[in-house]
Design an enzyme around this catalytic site. Structure first.
Site, mmCIF file in Angstrom:
data_model
loop_
_atom_site.group_PDB
_atom_site.id
_atom_site.type_symbol
_atom_site.label_atom_id
_atom_site.label_comp_id
_atom_site.label_asym_id
_atom_site.label_seq_id
_atom_site.Cartn_x
_atom_site.Cartn_y
_atom_site.Cartn_z
ATOM 1 N N SER A 8 -1.222 -4.645 -2.964
ATOM 2 C CA SER A 8 0.087 -4.050 -2.691
ATOM 3 C C SER A 8 1.040 -4.349 -3.836
ATOM 4 O O SER A 8 1.333 -5.512 -4.132
ATOM 5 C CB SER A 8 0.661 -4.599 -1.388
ATOM 6 O OG SER A 8 2.030 -4.257 -1.324
ATOM 7 N N HIS A 33 -1.827 0.131 -3.174
ATOM 8 C CA HIS A 33 -0.986 0.323 -1.987
ATOM 9 C C HIS A 33 0.471 0.269 -2.427
ATOM 10 O O HIS A 33 0.927 -0.720 -3.006
ATOM 11 C CB HIS A 33 -1.302 -0.776 -0.972
ATOM 12 C CG HIS A 33 -0.566 -0.671 0.327
ATOM 13 N ND1 HIS A 33 -0.936 0.206 1.336
ATOM 14 C CD2 HIS A 33 0.505 -1.339 0.803
ATOM 15 C CE1 HIS A 33 -0.128 0.051 2.372
ATOM 16 N NE2 HIS A 33 0.767 -0.867 2.079
ATOM 17 N N ASP A 35 4.313 0.443 -1.208
ATOM 18 C CA ASP A 35 5.170 0.262 -0.030
ATOM 19 C C ASP A 35 6.533 0.880 -0.251
ATOM 20 O O ASP A 35 7.253 0.498 -1.175
ATOM 21 C CB ASP A 35 5.340 -1.236 0.255
ATOM 22 C CG ASP A 35 4.106 -1.825 0.917
ATOM 23 O OD1 ASP A 35 3.685 -1.282 1.949
ATOM 24 O OD2 ASP A 35 3.571 -2.815 0.388
ATOM 25 N N MET A 37 10.224 1.572 1.412
ATOM 26 C CA MET A 37 11.127 1.098 2.468
ATOM 27 C C MET A 37 12.492 1.750 2.311
ATOM 28 O O MET A 37 12.986 1.879 1.193
ATOM 29 C CB MET A 37 11.269 -0.420 2.374
ATOM 30 C CG MET A 37 9.946 -1.156 2.423
ATOM 31 S SD MET A 37 10.218 -2.932 2.375
ATOM 32 C CE MET A 37 8.520 -3.497 2.239
ATOM 33 N N HIS A 68 2.550 3.894 1.713
ATOM 34 C CA HIS A 68 2.929 3.466 3.067
ATOM 35 C C HIS A 68 4.423 3.686 3.240
ATOM 36 O O HIS A 68 5.235 2.946 2.697
ATOM 37 C CB HIS A 68 2.551 1.973 3.201
ATOM 38 C CG HIS A 68 2.941 1.346 4.494
ATOM 39 N ND1 HIS A 68 2.930 -0.027 4.689
ATOM 40 C CD2 HIS A 68 3.329 1.881 5.679
ATOM 41 C CE1 HIS A 68 3.291 -0.305 5.922
ATOM 42 N NE2 HIS A 68 3.561 0.834 6.543
ATOM 43 N N MET A 70 7.578 3.317 5.082
ATOM 44 C CA MET A 70 8.302 2.596 6.134
ATOM 45 C C MET A 70 9.700 3.172 6.148
ATOM 46 O O MET A 70 10.648 2.608 5.597
ATOM 47 C CB MET A 70 8.299 1.090 5.821
ATOM 48 C CG MET A 70 6.930 0.452 6.014
ATOM 49 S SD MET A 70 6.777 -1.150 5.212
ATOM 50 C CE MET A 70 6.260 -0.612 3.590
ATOM 51 N N MET A 141 -0.465 -2.879 11.189
ATOM 52 C CA MET A 141 0.361 -3.906 10.543
ATOM 53 C C MET A 141 0.051 -5.256 11.184
ATOM 54 O O MET A 141 0.066 -5.387 12.408
ATOM 55 C CB MET A 141 1.847 -3.586 10.703
ATOM 56 C CG MET A 141 2.334 -2.349 9.959
ATOM 57 S SD MET A 141 1.960 -2.339 8.209
ATOM 58 C CE MET A 141 2.796 -3.838 7.637
ATOM 59 N N ASP A 175 -2.665 -4.698 7.099
ATOM 60 C CA ASP A 175 -1.627 -4.873 6.077
ATOM 61 C C ASP A 175 -0.658 -5.950 6.535
ATOM 62 O O ASP A 175 0.019 -5.787 7.543
ATOM 63 C CB ASP A 175 -0.897 -3.528 5.896
ATOM 64 C CG ASP A 175 0.182 -3.573 4.827
ATOM 65 O OD1 ASP A 175 0.262 -4.562 4.074
ATOM 66 O OD2 ASP A 175 0.953 -2.589 4.756
#
Ligand code: DX5
Ligand code: ZN
Length: 224
Positions: A8, A33, A35, A37, A68, A70, A141, A175
């Site tokens: 990640s 990966h 992330d 947000m 991913h 979020m 998660m 994850d």
């Protein structure tokens, strides 16, 4: 099933972002990966569509980028990530009352990317069951999303078992708090894909750590 290891980028040294992206591919990982947000779905902010484009530029051709989201409005952003080189887009099923999950999955598939459906630690397996036919992978998660470096929540393991029983051929990814010990627990419950941020990026030899994690997970998955 193929065991997949995904570093990640959240745990990378941002001062050397290009080199850190290149390190993921050089380490023999299966995907990067990424992330994302939004400060609403989770309290933190992180990467943007342009980060996906940067990863695409730095990584070898065809190297998968697992993004991913979020965020509360993945339907407004999934396309942007797909157009900037992400090869899988994951979004959260906690949004199912306000988001048309099937429509977004269909849109993403139409753009040629894989679809991942994500579950927070306290969201039960039952929430994912009606959507298994429109997903390429389920992301369980094992921490509450928002920050790297948190401790793995073992109470998620029975959910992984239940999802594996319901979907023998689906990629099931974990994850959060994944390291050499917790990955083995998750693999033993039936997970076959493993996101690891702080554990992999703090290694002097990321390639050795990826190979070691893969070997341990293959052994544990075989006995699951
Ligand atoms: C958490 C992110 C994770 C995070 C994992 O909100 O979704 O992908 O980077 O970091 P570690 O492996 O450090 O728990
Ligand atoms: Zn993540």
């Amino acid at each position: 099933m193929k065991i997949q290891i995904l570093p990640s980028l959240l745990a990378a040294d941002l001062g050397r972002l290009g080199e850190e992206i290149a390190r993921v591919a050089a380490a023999g990982a299966d995907a990067l990966h990424l992330d994302v947000m939004d400060g609403h779905f989770v309290p933190n902010l992180s990467f943007a569509p342009d980060t996906s484009a940067l990863c695409r530029r730095v990584l070898p051709e065809g190297f998968p980028i697992n993004t991913h989201l979020m965020m509360t409005n993945p339907d407004a952003y999934g396309r942007r990530f797909a157009e900037r080189g992400s090869t899988t887009v994951q979004f959260h099923l906690e949004l199912r009352d306000t988001l048309n999950v099937r429509a977004l999955a269909a849109e993403l598939h139409g753009l040629g990317v894989r679809v991942g459906l994500a579950l927070n630690p306290d969201t039960p397996a039952e929430v994912a069951l009606p959507y298994l036919d429109c997903a390429d992978e389920i992301l369980c998660m094992t921490v509450f999303p928002g920050y790297g470096g948190q401790a793995f929540i073992p109470e998620v393991l029975p959910k992984i078992k239940a999802l594996r029983a319901a979907a023998p051929a689906l990629d099931i990814m974990v994850d959060g708090g994944v390291n050499a010990e917790t990955a083995v627990q998750a693999a033993g419950a039936g997970a076959n894909a493993f996101v690891a941020g702080s554990y992999l990026f703090r290694q002097a030899d990321m390639g050795g750590a990826v190979a070691d994690l893969r070997r341990r997970c293959e052994e544990a998955f075989a006995t699951a």
